[in-house]
Design a protein around this motif. Sequence first.
Motif, PDB file in Angstrom:
ATOM      1  N   VAL A  90       1.865  -2.649  -0.821  1.00  0.00           N
ATOM      2  CA  VAL A  90       1.687  -3.959  -0.187  1.00  0.00           C
ATOM      3  C   VAL A  90       1.736  -3.810   1.338  1.00  0.00           C
ATOM      4  O   VAL A  90       0.940  -4.441   2.058  1.00  0.00           O
ATOM      5  CB  VAL A  90       2.763  -4.953  -0.684  1.00  0.00           C
ATOM      6  CG1 VAL A  90       2.692  -6.260   0.095  1.00  0.00           C
ATOM      7  CG2 VAL A  90       2.583  -5.215  -2.174  1.00  0.00           C
ATOM      8  N   PHE A  93      -1.556  -2.656   2.447  1.00  0.00           N
ATOM      9  CA  PHE A  93      -2.523  -3.758   2.482  1.00  0.00           C
ATOM     10  C   PHE A  93      -2.381  -4.554   3.781  1.00  0.00           C
ATOM     11  O   PHE A  93      -3.371  -4.934   4.408  1.00  0.00           O
ATOM     12  CB  PHE A  93      -2.304  -4.707   1.292  1.00  0.00           C
ATOM     13  CG  PHE A  93      -2.566  -4.117  -0.058  1.00  0.00           C
ATOM     14  CD1 PHE A  93      -3.433  -3.050  -0.233  1.00  0.00           C
ATOM     15  CD2 PHE A  93      -1.939  -4.651  -1.188  1.00  0.00           C
ATOM     16  CE1 PHE A  93      -3.671  -2.512  -1.499  1.00  0.00           C
ATOM     17  CE2 PHE A  93      -2.175  -4.130  -2.449  1.00  0.00           C
ATOM     18  CZ  PHE A  93      -3.037  -3.061  -2.599  1.00  0.00           C
ATOM     19  N   ILE A 101      -3.362 -11.004  -0.533  1.00  0.00           N
ATOM     20  CA  ILE A 101      -2.705 -10.008  -1.365  1.00  0.00           C
ATOM     21  C   ILE A 101      -2.305 -10.659  -2.685  1.00  0.00           C
ATOM     22  O   ILE A 101      -1.784 -11.779  -2.700  1.00  0.00           O
ATOM     23  CB  ILE A 101      -1.452  -9.432  -0.670  1.00  0.00           C
ATOM     24  CG1 ILE A 101      -1.852  -8.667   0.599  1.00  0.00           C
ATOM     25  CG2 ILE A 101      -0.669  -8.516  -1.611  1.00  0.00           C
ATOM     26  CD1 ILE A 101      -0.664  -8.240   1.451  1.00  0.00           C
TER      27      ILE A 101
END
Length: 329
Positions: A90, A93, A101
């Motif tokens: 994450v 990202f 997300i």
Amino acid sequence: MNRKFLAGAAVLGALALVVTGCSSSSGGDGGASGDSGDGTVTVGFAQTGSESGWRSANTESMKEAFSAENGFDLIFNAADNDPAAQIAAVRDFINQGVDAIVIAPIVEDGWDDVLQEASDAGIPVVLEDRTVTSPEDLFASWVGLDFKKEGTTAGEWAAENFGDTPTKMVVLEGTTGSAPANDRAEGFDAAIKGTSIEKIDSQTGDFTRDGGKTVMEGFLQKYGLDGIDLLYAHNDDMALGAIEAIEAAGGVPGEDIKIISIDAVKDGMQALVDGKINYIVECNPLLGELAAGLVTDVLDGKDVEKKVYVEDQSFTQEQAAEVIDSRAY
């Protein structure tokens, strides 16, 4: 707390599963960041892993919904059930500057910091399948199933069918600390409270077939076939592994040891039809279109429900036989 309940039959009709190839990204090279300039929306999806048939169906549903044909560039990461690796994905990202997300959290705890980082970066987060204990203002929405209700439904069936007779039960738990494991245990335990069902052992099989087989082998060595009357498995894959262990020990699953499971994937439903499982509560994995719709609405600035629940069904052997050929997963 706003909740939207969607009928299981309607969801199944709307979310037809289209099998796609497994790759790191459903569009482009998987490394694009942000809006490409042509209207494509870049979404990072942090999946738990590939631990079960349910998870595979869920992944394919997400890849189909977040496809290039639908205007998305999906950056896909499966963390192999490693919470630290999932949080790192994450963060990656966020560093790539994706537009949104989506996370299927492996465990409920430990998400506050990275969700705050996404919020600070102006990147909305949608949770799918599993939940977190973080403040609700750190994510835009969640779509999934009512795990506690699933456990309650399974427990009510157990109470109705075995509650008046002394019954020794073992439990195959899902991944420790995960929302479905926590909630399915809580719902089931509440439903059988005050009955003659006694939980004599409970261990995690991590939602995997191998884990279910290994733990069940241990239960059988400890208690013997005659010492276990009922098995409650938090998912079908663990139940299927347990069936292998029971058969290897010379037992007849579904007869010598009754089995209750959750998921209703194809292999589990077939075992139910064959009488090796006695009752299954559904957990619909086809969440892709709902998740993609939420992402689109959030990016468009629309108000969305904080929690979107998909209604589950449940099946006896006879009911499973009627629907197994028409199911998408």
